[in-house]
Design a protein around this motif. Structure first.
Motif, mmCIF file in Angstrom:
data_model
loop_
_atom_site.group_PDB
_atom_site.id
_atom_site.type_symbol
_atom_site.label_atom_id
_atom_site.label_comp_id
_atom_site.label_asym_id
_atom_site.label_seq_id
_atom_site.Cartn_x
_atom_site.Cartn_y
_atom_site.Cartn_z
ATOM 1 N N LYS A 75 0.834 -1.193 0.000
ATOM 2 C CA LYS A 75 0.000 0.000 0.000
ATOM 3 C C LYS A 75 0.875 1.251 0.000
ATOM 4 C CE LYS A 75 -2.523 -1.866 3.448
ATOM 5 N NZ LYS A 75 -3.458 -1.878 4.597
ATOM 6 N N THR A 76 0.626 2.126 -0.970
ATOM 7 C CA THR A 76 1.363 3.391 -1.049
ATOM 8 C C THR A 76 0.362 4.533 -1.053
ATOM 9 O OG1 THR A 76 3.115 2.350 -2.348
ATOM 10 C CG2 THR A 76 2.997 4.761 -2.389
ATOM 11 N N LEU A 77 0.593 5.543 -0.222
ATOM 12 C CA LEU A 77 -0.280 6.707 -0.204
ATOM 13 C C LEU A 77 0.011 7.597 -1.407
ATOM 14 C CD1 LEU A 77 -0.360 7.792 3.551
ATOM 15 C CD2 LEU A 77 -2.002 6.412 2.280
ATOM 16 N N VAL A 78 -1.040 7.963 -2.114
ATOM 17 C CA VAL A 78 -0.922 8.868 -3.257
ATOM 18 C C VAL A 78 -0.810 10.295 -2.742
ATOM 19 C CG1 VAL A 78 -2.099 9.757 -5.311
ATOM 20 C CG2 VAL A 78 -2.155 7.296 -4.787
ATOM 21 N N ALA A 79 0.108 11.062 -3.292
ATOM 22 C CA ALA A 79 0.340 12.442 -2.871
ATOM 23 C C ALA A 79 -0.535 13.415 -3.650
ATOM 24 C CB ALA A 79 1.811 12.800 -3.059
ATOM 25 N N ASN A 80 -0.676 14.609 -3.100
ATOM 26 C CA ASN A 80 -1.364 15.736 -3.729
ATOM 27 C C ASN A 80 -2.865 15.505 -3.871
ATOM 28 O OD1 ASN A 80 -1.255 18.382 -4.697
ATOM 29 N ND2 ASN A 80 -1.108 17.715 -6.830
ATOM 30 N N VAL A 81 -3.442 14.767 -2.911
ATOM 31 C CA VAL A 81 -4.892 14.603 -2.861
ATOM 32 C C VAL A 81 -5.499 15.928 -2.394
ATOM 33 C CG1 VAL A 81 -6.760 13.348 -1.690
ATOM 34 C CG2 VAL A 81 -4.683 12.148 -2.405
ATOM 35 N N PRO A 82 -6.639 16.345 -2.926
ATOM 36 C CA PRO A 82 -7.215 17.622 -2.493
ATOM 37 C C PRO A 82 -7.609 17.597 -1.018
ATOM 38 C CG PRO A 82 -8.801 16.376 -3.798
ATOM 39 C CD PRO A 82 -7.480 15.681 -3.942
ATOM 40 N N GLU A 83 -7.745 18.792 -0.446
ATOM 41 C CA GLU A 83 -8.149 18.896 0.951
ATOM 42 C C GLU A 83 -9.559 18.337 1.131
ATOM 43 O OE1 GLU A 83 -8.848 22.242 4.479
ATOM 44 O OE2 GLU A 83 -8.235 22.859 2.452
ATOM 45 N N VAL A 84 -9.696 17.476 2.118
ATOM 46 C CA VAL A 84 -10.958 16.792 2.379
ATOM 47 C C VAL A 84 -11.408 17.105 3.798
ATOM 48 C CG1 VAL A 84 -11.977 14.513 2.779
ATOM 49 C CG2 VAL A 84 -10.612 14.909 0.732
ATOM 50 N N VAL A 85 -12.695 17.400 3.972
ATOM 51 C CA VAL A 85 -13.268 17.564 5.301
ATOM 52 C C VAL A 85 -13.870 16.214 5.699
ATOM 53 C CG1 VAL A 85 -15.007 18.728 6.701
ATOM 54 C CG2 VAL A 85 -13.749 20.003 4.954
ATOM 55 N N SER A 86 -13.191 15.521 6.608
ATOM 56 C CA SER A 86 -13.683 14.226 7.073
ATOM 57 C C SER A 86 -14.540 14.466 8.307
ATOM 58 C CB SER A 86 -12.513 13.288 7.398
ATOM 59 O OG SER A 86 -13.006 12.023 7.821
ATOM 60 N N ARG A 87 -15.827 14.658 8.071
ATOM 61 C CA ARG A 87 -16.771 14.942 9.141
ATOM 62 C C ARG A 87 -18.038 14.130 8.915
ATOM 63 N NH1 ARG A 87 -17.852 20.394 8.567
ATOM 64 N NH2 ARG A 87 -16.169 20.931 10.005
ATOM 65 N N GLY A 88 -18.463 13.380 9.939
ATOM 66 C CA GLY A 88 -19.682 12.592 9.804
ATOM 67 C C GLY A 88 -19.569 11.633 8.637
ATOM 68 N N GLN A 89 -20.440 11.779 7.646
ATOM 69 C CA GLN A 89 -20.454 10.923 6.475
ATOM 70 C C GLN A 89 -19.611 11.478 5.333
ATOM 71 O OE1 GLN A 89 -24.670 10.646 5.736
ATOM 72 N NE2 GLN A 89 -25.044 9.421 7.558
ATOM 73 N N GLY A 90 -18.941 12.586 5.571
ATOM 74 C CA GLY A 90 -18.130 13.198 4.533
ATOM 75 C C GLY A 90 -16.697 12.731 4.573
ATOM 76 N N GLY A 91 -16.015 12.873 3.464
ATOM 77 C CA GLY A 91 -14.620 12.497 3.355
ATOM 78 C C GLY A 91 -14.240 12.297 1.902
ATOM 79 N N LEU A 92 -13.224 11.490 1.663
ATOM 80 C CA LEU A 92 -12.866 11.099 0.302
ATOM 81 C C LEU A 92 -13.764 9.937 -0.073
ATOM 82 C CD1 LEU A 92 -11.041 11.517 -2.142
ATOM 83 C CD2 LEU A 92 -9.347 10.033 -1.049
ATOM 84 N N LEU A 93 -14.555 10.101 -1.102
ATOM 85 C CA LEU A 93 -15.659 9.190 -1.367
ATOM 86 C C LEU A 93 -15.365 8.290 -2.566
ATOM 87 C CD1 LEU A 93 -18.460 11.804 -0.529
ATOM 88 C CD2 LEU A 93 -17.466 10.061 0.965
ATOM 89 N N ASP A 94 -16.091 8.418 -3.644
ATOM 90 C CA ASP A 94 -15.980 7.430 -4.722
ATOM 91 C C ASP A 94 -14.856 7.780 -5.692
ATOM 92 O OD1 ASP A 94 -16.861 5.005 -5.670
ATOM 93 O OD2 ASP A 94 -18.355 5.852 -7.015
ATOM 94 N N ILE A 95 -14.491 6.788 -6.514
ATOM 95 C CA ILE A 95 -13.430 6.966 -7.509
ATOM 96 C C ILE A 95 -13.767 6.136 -8.740
ATOM 97 C CG2 ILE A 95 -12.000 5.103 -6.536
ATOM 98 C CD1 ILE A 95 -9.551 6.914 -7.246
ATOM 99 N N ARG A 96 -13.461 6.688 -9.923
ATOM 100 C CA ARG A 96 -13.819 6.013 -11.167
ATOM 101 C C ARG A 96 -12.835 6.391 -12.249
ATOM 102 N NH1 ARG A 96 -16.349 1.689 -11.325
ATOM 103 N NH2 ARG A 96 -16.968 2.569 -9.336
ATOM 104 N N LEU A 97 -12.414 5.419 -13.050
ATOM 105 C CA LEU A 97 -11.563 5.682 -14.206
ATOM 106 C C LEU A 97 -12.406 6.125 -15.392
ATOM 107 C CD1 LEU A 97 -9.106 2.620 -14.197
ATOM 108 C CD2 LEU A 97 -8.900 4.791 -12.957
ATOM 109 N N HIS A 98 -11.841 6.987 -16.205
ATOM 110 C CA HIS A 98 -12.473 7.339 -17.476
ATOM 111 C C HIS A 98 -12.587 6.078 -18.321
ATOM 112 C CE1 HIS A 98 -13.049 9.135 -21.433
ATOM 113 N NE2 HIS A 98 -13.347 10.282 -20.829
#
Length: 371
Positions: A75-98
């Motif tokens: 597992k490697t952490l990807v850098a330069n992820v946008p700022e995320v507010v992790s509150r309640g049900q919020g956070g970094l959510l879904d991801i999809r390739l073109h």
């Protein structure tokens, strides 16, 4: 004779009332123990989104804001992820390739973003490219507004349909009476964009006064599942109800899906917030759950080589901690089965080239296997 008539009338009216209360689309839930799982990625807290890259490695979103690249068992952490507010049900959510990822490299994801003048956060859609485990060329395609400090109902899932159009969801952000029925406000909607973030000219509310032109359908509560039907190509969604009334819907352009004017649920306290389940101009769900299963993640099973799975729908249950298989016939749910009982809170499920992967909170990514 008169008393007999009155008795029969009362009996008839009572029968009609009972029939109206009975769920005509209720489908019993059975257990299917013919399936098990293999852990592919362990030790994840809340694996919200998952995509498989062409080389077989995985991109996994943790709700806390980490984007993980899992390759060759590491597992490697990807850098330069946008700022995320992790509150309640919020956070970094879904991801999809073109759909054409191998030629253009675009990756799309949704997250709770603090950008904007108001304090708090709102769901945003971004695309970027991955180079040396770093996000580059980040482009903010859509940012809901206004921000709020409330922690509930961000959505959000992202899918491309067969035409290459981009659909994503934003929940109504706890603003039940303000957002979902108002097309001039974000929240409680399914959105449709082109892959570059531009609005299709045939979106239903283009050129409507003050409308959010990206809206495709409205009157939703908190959609955390989107899938594309492999034969019809139609977008299917599911959304959380309150206490009861989780729904499966097939959103159509410009249609109103009723929340909170109509619902099959009640408040979490058990009190009622609406006394109607149907209204002209508002769509009925394809299926609804009472009690709620708290659905998250959604995928059609196809090309799996398993005749029992193929052609049917897989949905995660957060509340009851199983993977639900909904057997479909002529577009209706005719049977329901619990797979992987007691596995944990199922957050996500995807179908990658016939392999079913399931994201489980506190466990990780597992692969569905028939015994």
């Amino acid at each position: 004779m008169k008393n007999h008539f009155i008795y029969m009338l009362v009996l008839f009216l009572g029968t009609v009332a009972c029939a109206q209360k009975q769920r005509v689309d209720d489908v019993p839930l059975t257990s299917n123990t013919n399936y098990t799982y293999e852990v592919i990625v362990s030790e994840l807290t809340n694996p919200w989104g998952l995509e498989v890259l062409p080389d077989g490695s995985m991109l996994i979103t943790e709700k806390s804001g980490e984007l993980i690249h899992f390759k060759n068992g590491k597992k490697t952490l990807v850098a330069n992820v946008p700022e995320v507010v992790s509150r309640g049900q919020g956070g970094l959510l879904d991801i999809r390739l073109h759909p054409d990822y191998e030629s253009n490299g675009w990756i799309y994801f949704t997250y709770s973003s603090p950008e904007g003048e108001e304090d708090g956060a709102m769901t945003a859609l971004m695309r970027a490219k991955l180079v040396n485990n770093t996000l580059i060329k980040k482009e903010l395609l859509y940012k809901g507004s206004p921000n709020t400090r409330k922690g509930q109902h961000f959505g959000s899932r992202v899918r491309f349909d067969k035409n290459g159009d981009l659909f994503f969801s934003i929940g109504e952000r706890g603003e039940r009476d303000a957002n979902p029925q108002d097309i001039t406000r974000d929240g409680g909607k399914i959105y449709r964009l082109y892959d570059d973030g531009s609005v299709p000219k045939d979106n239903p509310f283009v050129r409507k006064a003050d409308a959010k032109e990206a809206i495709y359908s409205y009157g939703h509560r908190n959609p955390q599942g989107i899938a594309v039907h492999p034969e019809t190509g139609k977008i299917w969604i599911h959304e959380h109800g309150p206490r009861g009334g989780d729904e499966i819907n097939i959103p159509e352009s410009g249609k109103n899906y009723g929340w909170p004017v109509i619902s099959y649920g009640v408040n979490y306290s058990g009190t009622s917030f609406t006394d109607i389940t149907k209204k002209e101009g508002m769509e009925q769900p394809l299926y609804y759950w009472v009690p709620s299963i708290a659905p998250s993640g959604m995928a059609f099973a196809y090309e799996t080589g398993d005749k029992h799975l193929d052609g049917n729908l897989l949905i995660g249950s957060l509340k009851f901690e199983y993977l639900e298989l909904d057997i479909l016939k002529e577009g209706r749910v005719v049977a329901r089965e619990k797979l992987l009982e007691d596995i944990g809170r199922v957050r996500n499920v995807i179908n990658h080239n016939g392999t079913i992967y399931v994201g489980v909170e506190g466990k990780g990514i597992v692969k569905l296997i028939k015994k």
